[in-house]
Design a protein around this motif. Structure first.
Motif, short mmCIF file in Angstrom:
data_model
loop_
_atom_site.label_atom_id
_atom_site.label_comp_id
_atom_site.label_asym_id
_atom_site.label_seq_id
_atom_site.Cartn_x
_atom_site.Cartn_y
_atom_site.Cartn_z
N THR A 40 44.04 -20.36 -27.77
CA THR A 40 43.48 -21.07 -28.68
C THR A 40 41.95 -20.43 -29.07
O THR A 40 41.61 -20.69 -30.31
CB THR A 40 43.40 -22.57 -28.43
N ARG A 41 41.34 -19.92 -28.02
CA ARG A 41 39.91 -19.22 -28.39
C ARG A 41 39.80 -18.17 -27.67
O ARG A 41 40.33 -18.23 -26.35
CB ARG A 41 38.90 -20.45 -27.96
N VAL A 42 39.25 -17.18 -28.00
CA VAL A 42 38.86 -15.91 -27.35
C VAL A 42 37.33 -15.79 -27.09
O VAL A 42 36.76 -16.05 -28.08
CB VAL A 42 39.45 -14.68 -27.90
N VAL A 43 36.96 -15.30 -25.89
CA VAL A 43 35.60 -15.42 -25.61
C VAL A 43 35.36 -13.90 -25.27
O VAL A 43 35.63 -13.43 -24.17
CB VAL A 43 35.16 -16.21 -24.45
N PHE A 44 34.51 -12.89 -25.78
CA PHE A 44 34.10 -11.74 -25.61
C PHE A 44 32.86 -11.67 -24.81
O PHE A 44 31.83 -12.54 -25.35
CB PHE A 44 34.27 -10.86 -26.91
N MET A 45 32.92 -11.24 -23.44
CA MET A 45 31.70 -11.09 -22.61
C MET A 45 31.10 -9.70 -22.54
O MET A 45 31.92 -8.64 -22.59
CB MET A 45 31.81 -11.89 -21.29
N ASP A 46 29.80 -9.70 -22.74
CA ASP A 46 29.30 -8.22 -22.62
C ASP A 46 27.94 -8.35 -21.66
O ASP A 46 27.03 -9.01 -22.28
CB ASP A 46 29.13 -7.73 -24.01
N LYS A 47 27.81 -7.51 -20.82
CA LYS A 47 26.58 -7.47 -19.88
C LYS A 47 26.13 -9.05 -19.57
O LYS A 47 24.96 -9.35 -19.73
CB LYS A 47 25.44 -6.78 -20.61
N GLY A 48 27.06 -9.70 -18.99
CA GLY A 48 26.50 -11.18 -18.53
C GLY A 48 26.28 -12.16 -19.48
O GLY A 48 25.93 -13.49 -19.42
N ILE A 70 27.91 -14.28 -23.28
CA ILE A 70 28.92 -14.37 -24.48
C ILE A 70 28.39 -13.82 -25.72
O ILE A 70 27.39 -14.16 -26.26
CB ILE A 70 29.43 -15.96 -24.68
N ALA A 71 29.05 -12.67 -26.01
CA ALA A 71 28.54 -11.95 -27.22
C ALA A 71 29.15 -12.47 -28.57
O ALA A 71 28.75 -12.18 -29.50
CB ALA A 71 29.14 -10.41 -27.01
N GLU A 72 30.64 -13.01 -28.33
CA GLU A 72 31.19 -13.42 -29.51
C GLU A 72 32.58 -14.32 -29.08
O GLU A 72 33.08 -14.10 -28.22
CB GLU A 72 31.69 -12.30 -30.25
N GLU A 73 32.66 -15.37 -29.71
CA GLU A 73 33.81 -16.27 -29.49
C GLU A 73 34.54 -16.51 -30.84
O GLU A 73 33.67 -16.89 -31.78
CB GLU A 73 33.34 -17.45 -28.48
N GLY A 74 35.83 -17.03 -30.79
CA GLY A 74 36.37 -17.65 -31.93
C GLY A 74 37.88 -17.66 -31.84
O GLY A 74 38.31 -17.45 -30.68
N THR A 75 38.52 -17.76 -32.73
CA THR A 75 40.09 -17.71 -32.67
C THR A 75 40.55 -16.30 -32.56
O THR A 75 39.75 -15.49 -32.51
CB THR A 75 40.47 -18.40 -33.88
N PRO A 76 41.86 -16.25 -32.01
CA PRO A 76 42.24 -15.08 -31.71
C PRO A 76 42.17 -14.14 -32.98
O PRO A 76 41.92 -12.96 -33.30
CB PRO A 76 43.82 -15.21 -31.50
N GLU A 77 42.49 -14.82 -34.16
CA GLU A 77 42.25 -13.95 -35.62
C GLU A 77 40.83 -13.73 -35.86
O GLU A 77 40.51 -12.62 -36.14
CB GLU A 77 42.85 -15.08 -36.84
N ASP A 78 39.85 -14.57 -35.59
CA ASP A 78 38.64 -14.24 -35.80
C ASP A 78 38.24 -12.75 -34.96
O ASP A 78 37.56 -12.00 -35.37
CB ASP A 78 37.71 -15.37 -35.12
N ILE A 79 38.56 -13.27 -33.75
CA ILE A 79 38.06 -11.74 -32.74
C ILE A 79 38.96 -10.49 -32.99
O ILE A 79 38.27 -9.37 -33.08
CB ILE A 79 38.39 -12.37 -31.21
N PHE A 80 40.11 -10.59 -33.09
CA PHE A 80 40.97 -9.37 -33.31
C PHE A 80 40.88 -8.73 -34.68
O PHE A 80 41.14 -7.59 -34.65
CB PHE A 80 42.36 -9.73 -32.75
N ASN A 115 30.64 -8.91 -34.11
CA ASN A 115 29.56 -8.19 -33.32
C ASN A 115 30.01 -6.54 -32.98
O ASN A 115 31.28 -6.56 -32.62
CB ASN A 115 29.73 -8.76 -31.90
N PRO A 116 29.20 -5.59 -33.03
CA PRO A 116 29.52 -4.34 -32.91
C PRO A 116 30.04 -3.98 -31.53
O PRO A 116 31.02 -3.35 -31.46
CB PRO A 116 28.18 -3.51 -33.04
N ARG A 117 29.70 -4.59 -30.67
CA ARG A 117 30.21 -4.60 -29.39
C ARG A 117 31.61 -4.93 -28.97
O ARG A 117 32.55 -4.21 -28.62
CB ARG A 117 29.21 -5.13 -28.29
N THR A 118 31.97 -6.02 -29.75
CA THR A 118 33.23 -6.56 -29.74
C THR A 118 34.04 -5.51 -30.47
O THR A 118 35.34 -5.06 -29.94
CB THR A 118 33.61 -7.66 -30.45
N ARG A 119 33.94 -4.92 -31.68
CA ARG A 119 34.62 -3.97 -32.36
C ARG A 119 34.82 -2.75 -31.30
O ARG A 119 35.63 -2.22 -31.28
CB ARG A 119 33.81 -3.80 -33.72
N GLU A 120 33.61 -2.24 -30.66
CA GLU A 120 33.77 -1.13 -29.95
C GLU A 120 34.91 -1.46 -28.93
O GLU A 120 35.47 -0.51 -28.54
CB GLU A 120 32.25 -0.79 -29.53
#
Length: 245
Positions: A207-215, A217-227, A232-237
């Protein structure tokens, strides 16, 4: 709706290394939250803090408004409510499959043996392991061990179940069966926090995806939001590198 778990300002260091930095995070009933990110981004440490396997250096972990880091806490009782499934299974090697699923119920929840046995039989059937009741863990494949570990956690009637990379130690052909069990739990409405590298699972089930980077939370949202629309450029990378693999 009041969250089941609310994390405020959580920090964790290992020596001079900051592994978690000022984590703010909440989990509501029925949510399936997938934590994604590169290895070493703090995902498993966050889960281990929630399960009290690691002690944070700062911050609060509120469960129904009570800070579990303050005051006296029966850790075993708490871990029955907030269960955890590990990548390395952690089954008791000296007990067969059925006993693995009974022992926590009788010792922690004080259930009588027959009630515990019936509960164990129900969940072992649910995960497709009812034909292996007398098997020792070393007689099982990795995928079978993980199904037993999930059944064992479910026997404790957890309010929340934490999964720490539950398929990472499995051979590729074993992964699908375990993910199907987890999808079924999500359909049943179980609240779950899942550290995973299985992007298709995260996209389909969470229901929600949380992208973590270097300790953090860099970005969070629905699966559609994140994918589909990561900001966030780090999420895209991370996602582009992952998809290329």
């Amino acid at each position: 709706m009041e969250p089941i778990i609310e994390i405020r300002g959580l920090k964790k260091h290992f020596g001079q290394l900051e592994v978690l930095g000022d984590i703010q995070f909440s989990v509501a009933a029925g949510e399936v939250i997938c934590l994604i990110g590169a290895s070493g981004s703090g995902k498993s440490t966050l889960l281990r803090c929630v399960n009290l396997l690691e002690t944070p250096d700062a911050g609060e972990i509120l469960v129904h408004g009570q800070d579990i880091l303050r005051g006296k806490m029966d850790v075993n009782q708490y871990r029955a409510r907030v269960g955890m499934v590990f990548q390395s299974f952690n089954l008791f090697g000296n007990m067969d499959v059925l006993k693995n699923c009974v022992v926590g119920q009788t010792h922690v929840l004080r259930r009588d043996k027959e009630e515990a046995r019936q509960k164990a039989l129900y969940f072992l059937e649910k995960v497709g392991m009812k034909d292996f009741l007398s098997a020792a863990p070393d007689q099982l494949s990795g995928g079978q061990k993980q199904r037993v570990a999930i059944a064992r956690a479910l026997c404790m009637d957890p309010e929340v179940l934490l999964f720490d990379e539950p398929t990472s130690a499995l051979d590729p052909e074993m992964v699908g069966g375990v993910l199907e069990v987890m999808k079924g739990l999500a359909r049943d409405g179980l609240t779950m926090i899942v550290v995973t590298h299985e992007m298709a699972f995260a996209r389909e089930v969470s229901t929600r995806v949380v992208f973590m980077d270097k300790g953090v939370i860099a970005e969070e949202g629905t699966p559609e939001d994140i994918f589909q629309h990561p900001r966030n450029p780090r999420t895209r990378e991370f996602l582009s590198r992952y998809i290329r693999r």
